[in-house]
Scaffold this motif. Sequence first.
Motif, PDB file in Angstrom:
ATOM      1  N   ASN A  66      57.699 147.059  15.435  1.00  7.01           N
ATOM      2  CA  ASN A  66      57.479 147.030  16.883  1.00  7.01           C
ATOM      3  C   ASN A  66      58.477 146.125  17.579  1.00  7.01           C
ATOM      4  OD1 ASN A  66      55.344 148.798  16.724  1.00  7.01           O
ATOM      5  ND2 ASN A  66      53.779 147.207  16.658  1.00  7.01           N
ATOM      6  N   ARG A  67      58.752 144.978  16.946  1.00  6.54           N
ATOM      7  CA  ARG A  67      59.704 144.041  17.548  1.00  6.54           C
ATOM      8  C   ARG A  67      61.091 144.664  17.638  1.00  6.54           C
ATOM      9  NH1 ARG A  67      63.554 140.567  16.713  1.00  6.54           N
ATOM     10  NH2 ARG A  67      63.782 141.187  14.554  1.00  6.54           N
ATOM     11  N   ARG A  70      61.164 147.315  20.229  1.00  6.08           N
ATOM     12  CA  ARG A  70      61.202 146.710  21.562  1.00  6.08           C
ATOM     13  C   ARG A  70      62.600 146.209  21.884  1.00  6.08           C
ATOM     14  NH1 ARG A  70      57.477 143.171  20.698  1.00  6.08           N
ATOM     15  NH2 ARG A  70      58.857 141.460  20.142  1.00  6.08           N
ATOM     16  N   HIS A 227      55.535 146.477  26.059  1.00  6.90           N
ATOM     17  CA  HIS A 227      56.180 145.465  25.225  1.00  6.90           C
ATOM     18  C   HIS A 227      56.381 144.151  25.959  1.00  6.90           C
ATOM     19  CE1 HIS A 227      56.680 147.548  21.489  1.00  6.90           C
ATOM     20  NE2 HIS A 227      57.068 148.621  22.131  1.00  6.90           N
ATOM     21  N   GLU A 230      53.172 142.564  25.328  1.00  4.90           N
ATOM     22  CA  GLU A 230      53.102 142.115  23.938  1.00  4.90           C
ATOM     23  C   GLU A 230      53.857 140.806  23.748  1.00  4.90           C
ATOM     24  OE1 GLU A 230      54.607 143.576  19.528  1.00  4.90           O
ATOM     25  OE2 GLU A 230      54.214 145.083  21.068  1.00  4.90           O
ATOM     26  N   ARG A 231      55.057 140.724  24.317  1.00  3.37           N
ATOM     27  CA  ARG A 231      55.830 139.485  24.240  1.00  3.37           C
ATOM     28  C   ARG A 231      55.041 138.326  24.842  1.00  3.37           C
ATOM     29  NH1 ARG A 231      61.330 139.804  23.319  1.00  3.37           N
ATOM     30  NH2 ARG A 231      62.276 141.870  23.399  1.00  3.37           N
TER      31      ARG A 231
END
Length: 262
Positions: A66-67, A70, A227, A230-231
Amino acid sequence: MLGALHLILFVVYMVVLIGQRTEENSAIRRLNGELEQANDRLSVMNEQLKAYAAESERMAETRERNRLAREIHDTLGHALTGITAGADACIQMLEISPEMAKKQMERIASTAREGMNEVRRSVRALRPDALERMQLTDAVAKLCAEMQTTSQAEITLDLQTEDLRLSPDEEDAVYRIVQESITNAIRHGHATAVRVRIAAEERRLGITVTDNGCGCAKIEPGFGLRHMRERLRLLNGTLKVKSEKGFELHAEIPLRWGDVYD
């Protein structure tokens, strides 16, 4: 008589000895039973630990995917938006001023090269190239200036972050939020003016991005907004968006004690 006494004593001794041996055997059997139970529990715990380790590994892999997704989305989205906006401007300039169109193409080529470098660095799990080479404020200023040049949108930057010290993760979040917000304003909102404000107030760092774009009646979070959240969630931060006349995004990150000096 003496012989009978000796016999009685011998019998008593044997009874006592046998009793002691019986108690010892019972204790040994009890301990063996407890040891077997402990071994059974240990086996169960080992299996649970293996399952937990496997699950943790899967979660770590998912977070890393995911990172990287992103990072690549942020990088490619920013670069391609700049290239697209620059190319549109270049088409309009070709007949009016070929020389200006040539300069615009040079800027587009530079943006494309930087975008490719960013993708390579993201794949190698590194920070944005600008943050590797300069301070956060300088990197954000450079980002805004380059986006203004390639898109022809007016981008105003207001920095109120003197004596601010952030961790690498916090710097990455600030940079990517600004990058994604400007990209969305130009790509989706067709904005011609964007204002970015970054200010530390009351132990929190606020990032506000507003634009004069077309906005939207209903905000449906896409890849970029998800995202961003999320961050920020990883940093105990928050994100608010609204769309009335144009679009406004406001993110906040809590600051640790001692990071701002009066």
